[in-house]
Design an enzyme around this catalytic site. Structure first.
Site, PDB file in Angstrom:
ATOM      1  N   HIS A  47       4.814   0.206  -0.106  1.00 44.41           N
ATOM      2  CA  HIS A  47       5.596  -0.619   0.821  1.00 44.41           C
ATOM      3  C   HIS A  47       4.727  -1.739   1.377  1.00 44.41           C
ATOM      4  O   HIS A  47       3.495  -1.704   1.249  1.00 44.41           O
ATOM      5  CB  HIS A  47       6.197   0.243   1.936  1.00 44.41           C
ATOM      6  CG  HIS A  47       5.194   1.068   2.696  1.00 44.41           C
ATOM      7  ND1 HIS A  47       4.583   2.182   2.163  1.00 44.41           N
ATOM      8  CD2 HIS A  47       4.685   0.937   3.941  1.00 44.41           C
ATOM      9  CE1 HIS A  47       3.753   2.702   3.051  1.00 44.41           C
ATOM     10  NE2 HIS A  47       3.778   1.963   4.139  1.00 44.41           N
TER      11      HIS A  47
ATOM     12  N   HIS B 147       0.847  -1.194   0.000  1.00 45.29           N
ATOM     13  CA  HIS B 147       0.000   0.000   0.000  1.00 45.29           C
ATOM     14  C   HIS B 147       0.881   1.242   0.000  1.00 45.29           C
ATOM     15  O   HIS B 147       2.078   1.171   0.285  1.00 45.29           O
ATOM     16  CB  HIS B 147      -0.907   0.029   1.242  1.00 45.29           C
ATOM     17  CG  HIS B 147      -0.148   0.141   2.530  1.00 45.29           C
ATOM     18  ND1 HIS B 147       0.571  -0.912   3.075  1.00 45.29           N
ATOM     19  CD2 HIS B 147       0.044   1.178   3.384  1.00 45.29           C
ATOM     20  CE1 HIS B 147       1.150  -0.520   4.196  1.00 45.29           C
ATOM     21  NE2 HIS B 147       0.853   0.746   4.415  1.00 45.29           N
TER      22      HIS B 147
ATOM     23  N   ARG C  47       8.223  -8.712  15.149  1.00 48.33           N
ATOM     24  CA  ARG C  47       8.551  -7.344  14.731  1.00 48.33           C
ATOM     25  C   ARG C  47       7.558  -6.395  15.395  1.00 48.33           C
ATOM     26  O   ARG C  47       6.353  -6.676  15.430  1.00 48.33           O
ATOM     27  CB  ARG C  47       8.432  -7.243  13.207  1.00 48.33           C
ATOM     28  CG  ARG C  47       8.590  -5.822  12.665  1.00 48.33           C
ATOM     29  CD  ARG C  47       8.537  -5.829  11.136  1.00 48.33           C
ATOM     30  NE  ARG C  47       8.411  -4.487  10.593  1.00 48.33           N
ATOM     31  CZ  ARG C  47       9.457  -3.717  10.263  1.00 48.33           C
ATOM     32  NH1 ARG C  47      10.693  -4.162  10.421  1.00 48.33           N
ATOM     33  NH2 ARG C  47       9.263  -2.507   9.774  1.00 48.33           N
TER      34      ARG C  47
ATOM     35  N   ASP D 110       0.833   5.220   1.840  1.00 51.98           N
ATOM     36  CA  ASP D 110       0.163   5.895   2.945  1.00 51.98           C
ATOM     37  C   ASP D 110      -0.563   7.112   2.391  1.00 51.98           C
ATOM     38  O   ASP D 110       0.014   7.891   1.629  1.00 51.98           O
ATOM     39  CB  ASP D 110       1.178   6.324   4.012  1.00 51.98           C
ATOM     40  CG  ASP D 110       1.833   5.111   4.683  1.00 51.98           C
ATOM     41  OD1 ASP D 110       1.212   4.024   4.694  1.00 51.98           O
ATOM     42  OD2 ASP D 110       2.965   5.246   5.189  1.00 51.98           O
TER      43      ASP D 110
HETATM   44  O1  LIG Z   1       5.229  -2.278  10.172  1.00 49.27           O
HETATM   45  C1  LIG Z   1       5.801  -1.627   9.341  1.00 49.27           C
HETATM   46  O2  LIG Z   1       7.002  -1.552   9.288  1.00 49.27           O
HETATM   47  C2  LIG Z   1       5.011  -0.838   8.309  1.00 49.27           C
HETATM   48  C3  LIG Z   1       3.538  -0.905   8.546  1.00 49.27           C
HETATM   49  C4  LIG Z   1       2.748  -0.039   7.649  1.00 49.27           C
HETATM   50  O3  LIG Z   1       3.084   0.151   6.512  1.00 49.27           O
HETATM   51  C5  LIG Z   1       1.517   0.584   8.149  1.00 49.27           C
HETATM   52  O4  LIG Z   1       1.159   0.371   9.303  1.00 49.27           O
HETATM   53  O5  LIG Z   1       0.895   1.346   7.355  1.00 49.27           O
END
Ligand SMILES: O=C(O)CCC(=O)C(=O)O
Length: 353
Positions: free
Chosen positions: A264, A207, A274, A209
């Site tokens: 990303h 996606h 993570r 942002d």
């Molecule tokens: O967790 C991550 O490193 C990225 C997560 C992400 O892209 C989001 O929460 O929009």
């Protein structure tokens, strides 16, 4: 003799999405040193080329990052029923495996907050935690720091573009700014390792942002990938002391497509969990978003129709993660009659007529 089957129980694949592993590690991520005053041109170049860069010497205490990560893990390690009390995320609160209301899923659980003290305090009424007051205080302090970092980065970008220092930062700094903050936890997926047959488990699907800028910090577990200009994916080596910055859709529009809103995604690590923390700097709901006049070259046509942040948010909310969410706002340009006549003449010339 009874022989017990060695077969694994079938996976409930409702929440399983997999991808081919990516081999390419992103080397040469632009690193912006916030202690150096001469980073403006490099910032602009990074926003144009990748829509992504890393920020060091940002002034945020490592201890604050570690304290928030510890509080987040205390929450995510609680029994499911306790975590569920903070959900559903509609839009703010706890969510697990379902991302948004339109069928996107991933191997992730998360807490999503509006980045405003009153709203955070309200949400904490339903968050079960062994020390909710500390969690709330640390979260508020961290979110305040993220607002500062995103504004400082936006100020430098603005200067690099030849704009007034506050031309972009004021959109995020305003009292009415509609920013939000997300804590993500990607549990390891070791028990599924065999069933994945060498593929990666998707934690958060691809996606962009929607906001102006995102400031991301994760622990030292890998998983983040970004799409390069040629459409291929590259792994981003984690760095728990730095921030990764994503250009968002709104900044792409404000720059009339000169900056690139970076696509990303996150893959789950099979062994290590993570934890990521992301501040999404967004404008006020009533803020109009369109290419900034001062950034338009002579005769340059706008690639996007004007919209308010509220209109864009509503539209994004109806879409899937991987959709091109700017597409309904794009203006399809037909070439001017003069330009196409010139093209035709060139084509005629090339054809030897
Ligand atoms: O967790 C991550 O490193 C990225 C997560 C992400 O892209 C989001 O929460 O929009």
């Amino acid at each position: 003799m009874v022989v017990l089957s060695q077969q694994q129980p079938p996976l409930d694949n409702t929440f399983i999405r997999t991808c081919k592993p990516v081999a390419n590690t992103l080397t040469g991520i632009p690193v912006i040193d916030m202690a150096s005053p001469s980073s403006h041109a490099r910032l602009v170049e990074a926003c144009e080329e990748l829509g992504f860069f890393k920020v060091v010497n940002h002034g945020v205490s490592i201890d604050l990052m570690a304290r928030l990560e510890a509080c987040a893990l205390q929450f995510f390690n609680m029994p499911q029923a306790d975590k569920n009390r903070a959900g559903p995320p509609s839009p703010f609160g706890y969510g697990s495996k379902r991302i948004g209301p339109n069928g996107d899923v991933g191997w992730v659980e998360y807490l999503l907050f509006a980045a405003k003290s009153a709203s955070i305090a309200h949400k904490f009424n339903s968050i079960a935690h062994e020390d909710p007051d500390t969690f709330r205080r640390v979260l508020e302090e961290y979110v305040g720091e993220m607002r500062r970092v995103s504004c400082e980065v936006l100020e430098r970008i603005a200067l690099g573009l030849g704009l007034a220092r506050d031309a972009l930062s004021k959109l995020v700094e305003s009292e009415e700014s509609d920013s939000c903050f997300r804590l993500n936890h990607y549990p390891p997926c070791q028990e599924m390792f065999q069933a994945l047959s060498g593929r990666n488990l998707v934690g958060f699907g691809e996606h962009t942002d929607p906001q102006i800028i995102s400031v991301l910090r994760s622990n030292n577990t890998s998983g983040l990938q970004i799409a390069l200009k040629d459409g291929t994916w590259a792994l981003v080596p984690p760095d728990q002391h730095s921030f990764f910055i994503n250009v968002g859709d709104s900044l792409q529009v404000l720059t009339n497509g000169r900056f690139r809103s970076v696509k990303h995604r996150v893959m789950t690590d099979s062994r290590r969990s993570r934890v990521s923390m992301i501040y999404f700097g967004g404008p006020a709901l009533t803020q109009k978003i369109s290419p900034m006049d001062s950034l338009m070259g002579e005769g340059e046509e706008s690639l996007y129709k004007e919209f308010t942040w509220c209109e864009y948010k509503n539209s994004v909310y109806k879409s899937r993660l991987a959709d091109n969410r700017l597409q309904p706002f794009e203006i399809a340009h037909t070439k001017s009659a003069a330009a196409s006549e010139t093209d035709q003449a060139v084509a005629r010339g090339a054809g030897g007529q």
